[in-house]
Design an enzyme around this catalytic site. Structure first.
Site, short mmCIF file in Angstrom:
data_model
loop_
_atom_site.label_atom_id
_atom_site.label_comp_id
_atom_site.label_asym_id
_atom_site.label_seq_id
_atom_site.Cartn_x
_atom_site.Cartn_y
_atom_site.Cartn_z
N THR A 321 0.85 -1.19 0.00
CA THR A 321 0.00 0.00 0.00
C THR A 321 0.89 1.24 0.00
OG1 THR A 321 -1.80 1.17 1.15
CG2 THR A 321 -0.20 0.02 2.53
N HIS A 373 2.75 -11.41 14.42
CA HIS A 373 3.84 -11.95 15.24
C HIS A 373 3.61 -13.42 15.59
CE1 HIS A 373 7.46 -11.74 17.34
NE2 HIS A 373 7.15 -10.99 18.38
#
Length: 402
Positions: A321, A373
Site C-alpha cells: 500500500t 507476530h
C-alpha cells in the site's frame, strides 16, 4: 414471465445491496442486457436479463439488501401494466396505474407496500403495520410513510437527547449511511486488529539510485512498452525477492497450521470513491517490469470504473500500500484479510542524512512492514524489510534478477 434472480456471486458472498436499477418498469430489455447493479462486499456486479421483453416490476428498491437466489424483478413478454403480486391479485385493480408494490414479510398481516415505502420506513424506523394508508385497497406508499412520520404523537417519557442528536436537530451534523463496502472494510479491519498479534517495524530507503535509473530509462521504457515506469514495479520485484528468502512472510494461519504459499500474487491497494480495494497482480514473480506496470494500470482503471471481478480480488498472498500518494510520511498499515504481512510505502522527502562522514540531502522514503507476530518473528520481519531496502537502493540488482 421471467424472474431476475440474484446470481451466485462468490463462495464467501451470500448477499449484496441493490446499488442501481439500470432498467425501470415499463422499459424494454434485450436478452443479455444489464438490468441491475449489485454492490457486494468486494466488487460491484451487473446482473443480466436471461429473457428479452419488458420489465414488469422491481421487487426490491435501491439500497435494499438482497440474498443469492432471491427474485428481485420480473420481465414479461410484452408491455403493459406491471404484473401484480399475489397480494394484489386478491384485490380489485384501480383505474390508475399503481406503483409497484410488494408484501412486507416482516408483518403478520402481510402489509402491502411499495419498495420505496419499505425503504423509507426502514430508514425512519417505522413499522409498516402501524401506517394508515390513503389507498382504499390498503397499499402503503411513500406519502403514507411520510405522513405517519409527521403525525402528532402522544408525549412519552424519553431519555435526554445526546449531544450528537441535538446537533443533528440543529443541522450541524449530516447523517450518512455507510455503503456496504465501507461497512465491510470497517468490519474486516477491526477483525484483523482483534484476531492477530500485529506489530510494525520501520526502515528508510534512500531513493537516489532508483530515481536516477527511472529518470534515465523512463522515455525508452514508455516507447517500448506503452506504459510508464513507476516505483511500484521496483517495489513489487523487491517484495517478491524478499518473500522468497523469508517464506513465512508469504503465509497464513489456518487453525493450528501455517500455510506457506508457493505463489506470489501481490495485492496493490487502490483508493476509489467507494473505499480502498486490493486487487492482485497474479504471478508477480513471472512478470517483468512492463507487465507489472501494465497490470497495475489496468487494475486501477477497473477499480475506479467499478469493473473489478471476484477473481481480481481473491488469492492474494502479500499486499503493498502506498500512502505516499496522499502525502503520508509514516503510518502503520493494517494487514489484508488472512495475510500475515503488508508493506507500507510513504512520500519521498528530501532530508539531510549521513553519507560516510558527510551530511547530504537525499530523497528518502520511510517504509513500514506490519506483520502477524504469531507467524513471523522479529528476525524475519526486520530481515525482510532490510532486504527490500537494499534492493531498492541498488535497483540494478532487480533488473539483473528479472
Amino acid at each position: 414471465m421471467a424472474e431476475i434472480i440474484v446470481p451466485e456471486l462468490a463462495e464467501s458472498i451470500t448477499e449484496g445491496t441493490i446499488a442501481r436499477w439500470l432498467k425501470q418498469p415499463g422499459e424494454s430489455i434485450e436478452k443479455g442486457e444489464f438490468i441491475v447493479e449489485l454492490e457486494t462486499d468486494k466488487v460491484n456486479v451487473e446482473v443480466i436479463s436471461e429473457e428479452a421483453g419488458v420489465v414488469q416490476q422491481h421487487l426490491a428498491a435501491e439500497g435494499d439488501t438482497v440474498e443469492v437466489g432471491q427474485v428481485i424483478a420480473t420481465v414479461g413478454a410484452s408491455a403493459g401494466a406491471p404484473a401484480a403480486t399475489p397480494a394484489q391479485a386478491a384485490a380489485p385493480t384501480p383505474v390508475a396505474a399503481p406503483e409497484a408494490v410488494v408484501a412486507d414479510e416482516g408483518t403478520a398481516d402481510r402489509t402491502i407496500a411499495s419498495p420505496a415505502a419499505r425503504k423509507l420506513a426502514r430508514e425512519k424506523g417505522i413499522d409498516l403495520a402501524a401506517v394508515s394508508p390513503v389507498d382504499p385497497m390498503g397499499r402503503v406508499r411513500v406519502q403514507d410513510v411520510e405522513a405517519h412520520g409527521t403525525a402528532p404523537k402522544a408525549p412519552a417519557a424519553a431519555p435526554a437527547p445526546t449531544v450528537a442528536a441535538a446537533q443533528a436537530d440543529d443541522g450541524r451534523i449530516t447523517r450518512e449511511k455507510m455503503t456496504r463496502r465501507r461497512q465491510t472494510i470497517a468490519k474486516r479491519l477491526l477483525e484483523v486488529k482483534q484476531s492477530t498479534a500485529m506489530l510494525t517495524t520501520f526502515n528508510e530507503i534512500d531513493m537516489t539510485n532508483v530515481m536516477a535509473l527511472r529518470s534515465r530509462k523512463k522515455d525508452q521504457f514508455f516507447e517500448q512498452n506503452d506504459v510508464r515506469l513507476g516505483f511500484m514495479s521496483f517495489f513489487t520485484k523487491a517484495v517478491v525477492a524478499a518473500l522468497k528468502k523469508y517464506p513465512y512472510v508469504n503465509a497464513e494461519i489456518s487453525g493450528d497450521e501455517i500455510l506457506l504459499k508457493n505463489f506470489y500474487d501481490i495485492g496493490v491497494a487502490i483508493s476509489t470513491d467507494g473505499g480502498l480495494v486490493v486487487p492482485n497482480v497474479l504471478d508477480a514473480d513471472r512478470k517483468n517490469f512492463a507487465e507489472i506496470e501494465g497490470t497495475i494500470v489496468e487494475l486501477a482503471k477497473k477499480a475506479r470504473d467499478n469493473k473489478l471481478t471476484i477473481a481480481d480480488m481473491t488469492g492474494g498472498s502479500f499486499t503493498i500500500t502506498n500512502g505516499g500518494v496522499f502525502g503520508s510520511l509514516m503510518s502503520t498499515p493494517i494487514m489484508n484479510g488472512t495475510q500475515v504481512g503488508i508493506l507500507g510505502m510513504h512520500t519521498i522527502q528530501r532530508r539531510p542524512v549521513a553519507i560516510g562522514d558527510n551530511i547530504e540531502i537525499r530523497p528518502m522514503m520511510y517504509v513500514a512492514l506490519s506483520y502477524d507476530h504469531r507467524v513471523i518473528d522479529g528476525k524475519d520481519s526486520v530481515g525482510f524489510l532490510k532486504m527490500v531496502k537494499e534492493l531498492i537502493e541498488n535497483p540494478e540488482d532487480l533488473l539483473l534478477g528479472s
